[in-house]
Motif scaffolding. Structure first.
Motif, PDB file in Angstrom:
ATOM      1  N   TYR A 135      48.132  59.614  76.263  1.00 16.87           N
ATOM      2  CA  TYR A 135      47.654  58.208  76.311  1.00 16.87           C
ATOM      3  C   TYR A 135      48.796  57.420  77.110  1.00 16.87           C
ATOM      4  O   TYR A 135      48.520  56.785  77.955  1.00 16.87           O
ATOM      5  CB  TYR A 135      47.724  57.908  74.861  1.00 16.87           C
ATOM      6  N   GLU A 136      50.118  57.831  76.586  1.00 21.46           N
ATOM      7  CA  GLU A 136      51.388  57.298  77.412  1.00 21.46           C
ATOM      8  C   GLU A 136      51.216  57.550  78.942  1.00 21.46           C
ATOM      9  O   GLU A 136      51.312  56.593  79.759  1.00 21.46           O
ATOM     10  CB  GLU A 136      52.398  58.227  76.881  1.00 21.46           C
ATOM     11  N   PHE A 193      48.288  57.836  80.677  1.00 21.47           N
ATOM     12  CA  PHE A 193      47.126  57.266  81.334  1.00 21.47           C
ATOM     13  C   PHE A 193      47.681  55.570  81.130  1.00 21.47           C
ATOM     14  O   PHE A 193      46.907  54.857  81.691  1.00 21.47           O
ATOM     15  CB  PHE A 193      45.964  57.392  80.557  1.00 21.47           C
ATOM     16  N   THR A 194      48.446  55.244  80.425  1.00 23.04           N
ATOM     17  CA  THR A 194      48.997  53.980  80.699  1.00 23.04           C
ATOM     18  C   THR A 194      49.741  53.550  81.944  1.00 23.04           C
ATOM     19  O   THR A 194      49.727  52.555  82.522  1.00 23.04           O
ATOM     20  CB  THR A 194      49.935  53.540  79.246  1.00 23.04           C
ATOM     21  N   MET A 195      50.266  54.747  82.571  1.00 19.61           N
ATOM     22  CA  MET A 195      50.954  54.879  83.856  1.00 19.61           C
ATOM     23  C   MET A 195      50.266  55.023  84.842  1.00 19.61           C
ATOM     24  O   MET A 195      50.614  54.800  86.016  1.00 19.61           O
ATOM     25  CB  MET A 195      52.246  55.553  83.699  1.00 19.61           C
TER      26      MET A 195
END
Lengths: 490, 440
Positions: free
Chosen positions: A224-225, A227-229
């Motif tokens: 998830y982390e 895909f935030t970047m």
């Protein structure tokens, strides 16, 4: 007091409790064992369990929680002004931890006194010098804020350690007293101990669930982390894999397609080697071979499965690769540039999978009832006709299951592809070219790197997630097929 | 087969003469059998090739070429060397001078200079310096030294480097080989068993001769202690619950499904789990055998649970019934009677699980247990678990990934050591099974 001492002390309290509980129970009936509800050892075990389990549980929780809480408190106390331009709270915090470790080291080496380490405030240069004298890593420019935070960190860690020791020992002693008070003839010690034992057994069995949850959570959070970047669409459909290493600047292209293609291609080559050889071996071993041949050949083949994958990796890199180059390379057909290629990794992985396919297929072929064969022989079919037209069709779902399991192994295999397949991510049809796989890239993105904030590292978790989902799906599908097939004859 | 009824007009057939169709069928039968045999033979041939190439490529790691030389270092030379910036280089120079003198004295008929000897030597300066710093009393006295030659000289003695294949470089020139031959004849250099490889730690990239597997064997050992200490009790407890106590319900099913799936999860995923949970979340030290052991424990647990359950299942129910019949509780029946009887099977399964864990590489790389961190032996028990170290397979991987091909020998040699450990463990498992297995 070090952790090992604390552990030893808790266990010692439990052991003393055991002995006391035993004697106390016996003396409550004046040594007449028949009047006790349970055997004396159960009274002892009751005391030991009551003193050890709560204490150890608190110890474990404390050990996990304390670093989190201490860093949280200290980092929130660092004033915003102390965080330099272009840095982050996390980076400053790791600096603080280094300072704390440096102070510890300097005190241990004798270059500063304990009180100096705890309170020195005046002269940054002097503190730095003393830490350097003790051969500790020091920040380039020590600021008062960081030093204060480091001292605070040290103090809190030390306080926490004392508090932990006190609480754990108090719990152990209190538990022992609780158990001792219960140690008299009427107390149902065996039932209590058995209940606790059962809870421990259940806890051990639940570890399997916990592990799966751990895997899923660690993958999901970091993915998830990531895909935030990095946009998910570009990750799943991007056809270029070109990570740039953080610090050197530039943007990375992290498309998974070439990696999936490499994984898929190498697995296909591996299966093309393993399935015919494994399947024919299984047929021969189960239908033709006499007991003597079987007793020798089957374990020998299974040795191939017991060899560590690093051995296969080296075999691919140093034996098979150069051999293939000498045939297909510049001096031969001219198709191959270097030893690391899809073919190299695929063939070696195929060798590794032979026993996997053959053992599973062997079991499945053996499970086909003899009556089916006898019926076919009775109609005048030869052995091979029986195998091809009766046994194999009956065993087919199981064999497909076995092949799917082998495929999932091939996809998840790491060391062979890391050493044998090369490092270039490519979309190409030539099996003599170097390609790379999902697993190989997980290794190269994660090895030696613990900076959990760059997309180049976090992408490994997204790759791991993809790998986990794909292999899990294959496994579940394969087991489903095998189970369904088994029901027909049982 | 059904064709016989469909085609009534047939020629005279006899059971004594084989007709074309039967011949064809028999031929196809023989062919099919051949395929099977060929497949098995190919499989076994792969095994043989693997074994041969491991032994052939791995044995050179166990020998090395050494210089046998008496050396005298004076107090003045010692002090001069200690003042230099590159101290080990200074010691090496002393050695070269004395060797040159000796060669001249023995009237060796070959052209040589100091640089040529320097190329033949391994990293000996450090050894010399360490010796004289530890034994200052030896200064000024002749001391017998056995010091390693460079890895390229090793290659020459193994047949890897020949006059035809050698290309002049700063490491070795073709003319140096004459000097090697002369030194060999003079008895100054000879092959010896390479104890360094067994006992030393990993060396720097430019010193393949000094690389050894010892430290990573210790790392593997501490990891195996963690694995054994955790996975045996937890695995046995989980199996006892599932086999003897678990009611048939959703929760039990969930555990069973989880164990089956974990057994098939790729090992690298366990490495990711270890990295995220033990290092990122719990902040355990990087590269520590303790963390490696925890990861491998989680990985081997399914294997141990599966084999332990089979062992428990093999104990006949009459044993439990008899125990219950004389008044034992269920827990007592299991722990006092079933478990001891199942123990040989459990231990066998555990040893096989440990062997599997010992050979595992990928998860260790992710938690930082790569070869080059294995630079020294741990000082004590706690350091053994917590200090950065490598493990045998990770060390082998590091050597295989280095550019200098002299490390490849080390990698193959490391594999021989690893396989000796695995073989021993498996033989113990087989013997245990033979000795204690009971058929009911």
């Amino acid at each position: 007091m070090s952790l090992i001492w604390l552990l030893g002390l808790v266990l010692a309290i439990a052991a003393v409790g055991y002995a006391l509980g035993r004697t106390r129970a016996l003396s409550s009936t004046n040594g007449d064992i028949r009047k006790l509800h349970s055997l004396p050892s159960y009274y002892g075990a009751n005391v030991a369990l009551k003193s050890a389990i709560p204490a150890l549980l608190v110890l474990v929780v404390w050990l996990v929680a304390q670093p989190l809480i201490v860093s949280g408190v200290v980092s929130s106390d660092i004033p915003d002004s102390a965080i330099p331009e272009g840095s982050s709270r996390g980076l400053v915090m790791s600096e603080v931890k280094r300072v704390a470790a440096g102070l510890d080291g300097a005190v241990a080496a004798g270059t500063m006194s304990a009180s100096y380490a705890a309170s020195a405030q005046a002269d940054m240069d002097d503190v730095t010098k003393r830490m350097r004298d003790a051969q500790q890593i020091t920040p380039e420019a020590l600021t008062p804020e960081i030093l204060t935070a480091g001292q605070r960190f040290r103090a809190m860690v030390a306080q926490g350690k004392w508090a932990m020791t006190a609480v754990v020992l108090a719990l152990a002693v209190a538990g022992a007293f609780w158990g001792l008070r219960e140690s008299h003839a009427e107390f149902r010690a065996r039932n209590t101990v058995e209940r606790v034992t059962k809870v421990l057994l259940i806890a051990a069995a639940s570890l399997a669930i916990l592990t799966t949850v751990g895997i899923v959570l660690s993958l999901v959070f970091n993915t998830y982390e990531f895909f935030t970047m990095y946009p998910p669409l570009e990750f799943f459909f991007g056809t270029t894999w070109a990570p740039s290493f953080s610090g050197r600047g530039g943007s990375s292209e992290l498309g998974i397609v070439p990696l999936l293609w490499g994984t898929f291609y190498i697995s296909i080559v591996a299966l093309a080697v393993a399935v015919p050889i494994g399947l024919f071996s299984a047929i021969y071993l189960s239908e033709y071979a006499g007991p003597k041949v079987r007793a020798i050949a089957k374990p020998l083949l299974e040795v191939l499965a017991g060899i560590p994958t690093i051995v296969y990796g080296l075999f691919a890199l140093l034996t098979v690769g150069p051999l293939l180059v000498s045939i297909f390379g510049k001096d031969g057909f001219g198709w191959m540039q270097s030893g690391t290629a899809v073919m190299t990794a695929g063939i070696v992985m195929g060798i590794m999978l032979i026993p996997f396919v053959s053992s599973l297929s062997d079991d499945i072929i053996n499970a086909v009832p003899q009556s089916l064969r006898d019926g076919s022989y009775g109609l005048g079919a030869t052995k091979s006709e029986t195998i091809k037209q009766v046994v194999l069709p009956a065993a087919l779902p199981g064999i497909v299951g076995a092949i799917l399991l082998a495929a999932s192994r091939a996809i998840g295999e790491t060391m062979i592809v890391v050493l044998g397949a090369g490092a270039a991510a490519r979309l190409s049809l030539n099996p003599f070219e170097a390609m790379t796989t999902v697993t190989a890239k997980i290794v190269s993105q994660l090895t030696g790197d613990t900076d959990f904030s760059s997309p180049e590292m976090l992408v490994a978790f997204a790759l791991g997630m993809t790998l986990f989902v794909v292999t899990l799906g294959l496994n579940i599908f394969a087991l489903y097929i095998v189970r369904k097939y088994r029901e027909q004859y049982e | 087969m059904t064709d016989a009824t469909n085609n009534p007009p047939r020629h005279k057939t006899s059971l004594h003469t084989v007709d074309a169709r039967t011949k064809r069928r028999n031929a196809s039968e023989a062919r099919f059998k051949m395929y099977g045999m060929t497949a098995i033979l190919i499989g076994l041939a792969f095994l043989a090739i693997l074994a041969v190439s491991i032994i052939r490529a791995g044995t050179p790691a166990f020998t090395r070429t050494v210089f046998d030389m008496e050396l005298t270092l004076t107090q003045a030379e010692f002090e001069a060397a200690e003042k230099q910036l590159m101290k080990t280089k200074a010691y090496q120079a002393v050695f070269i001078d004395q060797l040159s003198a000796k060669l001249t004295e023995q009237n060796v008929q070959v052209a040589f200079d100091g640089k040529a000897i320097d190329r033949l030597l391994g990293k000996i300066g450090g050894d010399l310096r360490a010796h004289y710093r530890a034994n200052p009393g030896d200064l000024g006295k002749p001391v017998q030294f056995t010091l390693p030659a460079s890895s390229r000289v090793d290659g020459y003695f193994n047949g890897k480097v020949t006059r035809d294949t050698l290309v002049d470089s700063r490491f070795l020139e073709v003319s140096d080989l004459d000097l090697v031959d002369a030194l060999h004849e003079a008895g100054i250099i000879h092959s010896a068993f390479n104890w360094t490889f067994i006992t030393a730690a990993d060396s720097s990239v430019d010193n393949p001769g000094g690389a050894g597997i010892g430290a990573s064997v210790v790392g593997s050992f501490f990891m195996m202690i963690v694995v054994l200490g955790l996975s045996l009790p937890i695995g046995v407890a989980a199996s006892i619950y599932l086999e003897e106590f678990a009611p048939k319900n959703r929760f039990t099913d969930l555990i069973e499904v989880n164990i089956a799936n974990l057994a098939a999860v790729p090992s690298i995923v366990f490495g990711i789990l270890g990295l995220a949970v033990f290092i990122q979340f719990m902040h355990l030290p990087n590269s520590a055998p303790l963390v490696g052991g925890l990861v491998l424990t989680l990985m081997t647990l399914p294997t141990i649970i599966i084999s332990t359950r089979a062992a428990l299942k093999a104990v006949p129910p009459s044993i439990r019934d008899a125990a219950l019949g004389v008044g034992a509780s269920k827990m007592q029946a299991v722990f006092h009677h079933v478990l001891p009887l199942a123990m040989p099977g459990i231990l066998t399964g555990t040893i096989i699980g440990l062997a599997q864990a010992l050979g595992e590489t990928a998860p260790l790389l992710l938690i930082g247990m790569v070869g080059f961190v294995a630079r020294e032996y741990p000082d004590g028990l706690a350091e053994g678990f917590l200090n950065a170290n490598s493990a045998m397979p990770a060390q082998i991987y590091t050597w295989a990934a280095r550019a200098d091909s002299a490390f490849y020998d080390k990698a193959w040699g490391g594999i021989i050591i690893l396989l000796i450990f695995l073989l021993t463990m498996n033989i113990i498992a087989i013997l245990l099974r033979r000795r204690f297995e009971r058929r009911w």
